[in-house]
Motif scaffolding. Sequence first.
Motif, mmCIF file in Angstrom:
data_model
loop_
_atom_site.group_PDB
_atom_site.id
_atom_site.type_symbol
_atom_site.label_atom_id
_atom_site.label_comp_id
_atom_site.label_asym_id
_atom_site.label_seq_id
_atom_site.Cartn_x
_atom_site.Cartn_y
_atom_site.Cartn_z
ATOM 1 N N UNK A 48 81.426 69.742 -13.113
ATOM 2 C CA UNK A 48 81.659 71.160 -12.917
ATOM 3 C C UNK A 48 81.172 72.030 -14.051
ATOM 4 N N UNK A 49 80.397 71.451 -14.978
ATOM 5 C CA UNK A 49 79.940 72.198 -16.144
ATOM 6 C C UNK A 49 78.742 73.075 -15.809
ATOM 7 N N UNK A 50 78.787 74.303 -16.284
ATOM 8 C CA UNK A 50 77.647 75.210 -16.172
ATOM 9 C C UNK A 50 76.664 74.873 -17.291
ATOM 10 N N UNK A 51 75.399 74.568 -16.960
ATOM 11 C CA UNK A 51 74.438 74.249 -18.020
ATOM 12 C C UNK A 51 74.119 75.486 -18.849
ATOM 13 N N UNK A 65 60.327 75.741 -15.638
ATOM 14 C CA UNK A 65 60.554 76.176 -14.268
ATOM 15 C C UNK A 65 61.815 75.577 -13.683
ATOM 16 N N UNK A 66 62.048 74.305 -13.959
ATOM 17 C CA UNK A 66 63.256 73.643 -13.460
ATOM 18 C C UNK A 66 64.497 74.164 -14.168
ATOM 19 N N UNK A 67 64.379 74.505 -15.448
ATOM 20 C CA UNK A 67 65.520 75.098 -16.166
ATOM 21 C C UNK A 67 65.900 76.434 -15.545
ATOM 22 N N UNK A 68 64.905 77.208 -15.117
ATOM 23 C CA UNK A 68 65.202 78.463 -14.428
ATOM 24 C C UNK A 68 65.979 78.209 -13.148
ATOM 25 N N UNK A 69 65.559 77.202 -12.387
ATOM 26 C CA UNK A 69 66.252 76.851 -11.150
ATOM 27 C C UNK A 69 67.695 76.445 -11.449
ATOM 28 N N UNK A 70 67.885 75.703 -12.534
ATOM 29 C CA UNK A 70 69.216 75.210 -12.898
ATOM 30 C C UNK A 70 70.076 76.265 -13.579
ATOM 31 N N UNK A 71 69.456 77.358 -14.038
ATOM 32 C CA UNK A 71 70.213 78.386 -14.743
ATOM 33 C C UNK A 71 70.469 78.056 -16.191
#
Length: 374
Positions: free
Chosen positions: A102-105, A131-137
């Motif tokens: 449940x952790x927000x990255x 790009x993937x970090x953007x998707x993950x927030x």
Amino acid sequence: MSDQAAPVTYASAGVDTHAGDKAVELMKDAVRATHGPQVLGGVGGFAGLYDASALLTYRKPLLATSTDGVGTKVAIAQAMDVHHTIGYDLVGMVIDDIVVVGAKPLFMTDYIACGKVVPERIADIVRGIAGACEVAGAALVGGETAEHPGLLEPDEYDVAGAATGVVEADALLGPERVRAGDVLIALGASGLHSNGYSLVRRVISLAGWELDRDVPEFGRTLGAELLEPTRVYAADCLALAADPGAGVHAFTHVTGGGLAANLARVLPEGLVATVDRSSWVVPPVFDVVRRLGSVPWTDLQNTLNLGVGMVAVVEANGVDAALARCRELGLPAWELGTIAAAEDLAADVSAEVISGTKGVHGGGVRLVNDYRTS
């Protein structure tokens, strides 16, 4: 002293620092795109700086961290000379391991070791990570590229990363929340993701298949199928966990070891998860590997995800809401099975127990019915 005529320089030893500088120039815009106001110092500092003031609003913040690599899937990227997608595999392997609690990255760092710095190639890798970090927030706050001539061939590289996230203590997901009567919701995989490539590469090598081979079952080439990026679940899982109607108790990330072994990691003592293997159709790539290499189903299911990349454990009365939320998110999902007390299953002779595994918290998994293939 040596009588050699030419002096030895760092460049003549195989390390080109100017190429590294060029790679940073090519990638910095993609990295900056992941930065919000919490990231300080920009690109190129000795350390990535992240303003953690927001954690002061938490009652009891727990930091979650994970590190991982991509594995031998990088050999496929290198053989195809396609490097802009491998970053999604890295982020999926790292960040989705912290989302299960449940952790927000918050932020991520990366590390690339290569035989020779080719600026365009390194920039492609990092653009994929960004790009993937953007998707993950998550923010990509730093990284390192190391040139290792003599240790790696000029076109070889490996990637790894680490991420940190935060979760409120009383919102922590995991085995402590899982109860008898909970239901398993499968979240579909985009493909092989990033596990089991040693098996897959061995199968296609023995079969003599080339990466440019058109495979009718895939509707594209073998290489394109094998390089399909890992689905990054982070934002979707957090949205699902935030839905009060879904009643999410836990997630499990299906990586190395397959579905059963990873599901067992979130089951407490005395509970058993029953997975219905007939509840979905195994995607063609897994069945092709099985048939091509005469791979036993038991080995296949203990190595590959078989189409299930993540599992949500939800309250029984939250199933409809969870599935509806997944549809809104565009995430393929279906009811995968149930969780029950072990003593309640002892007298259940109608279910065929194919195999089982016991997790670190003492819970078990049993797999019933046969897989369906297209």
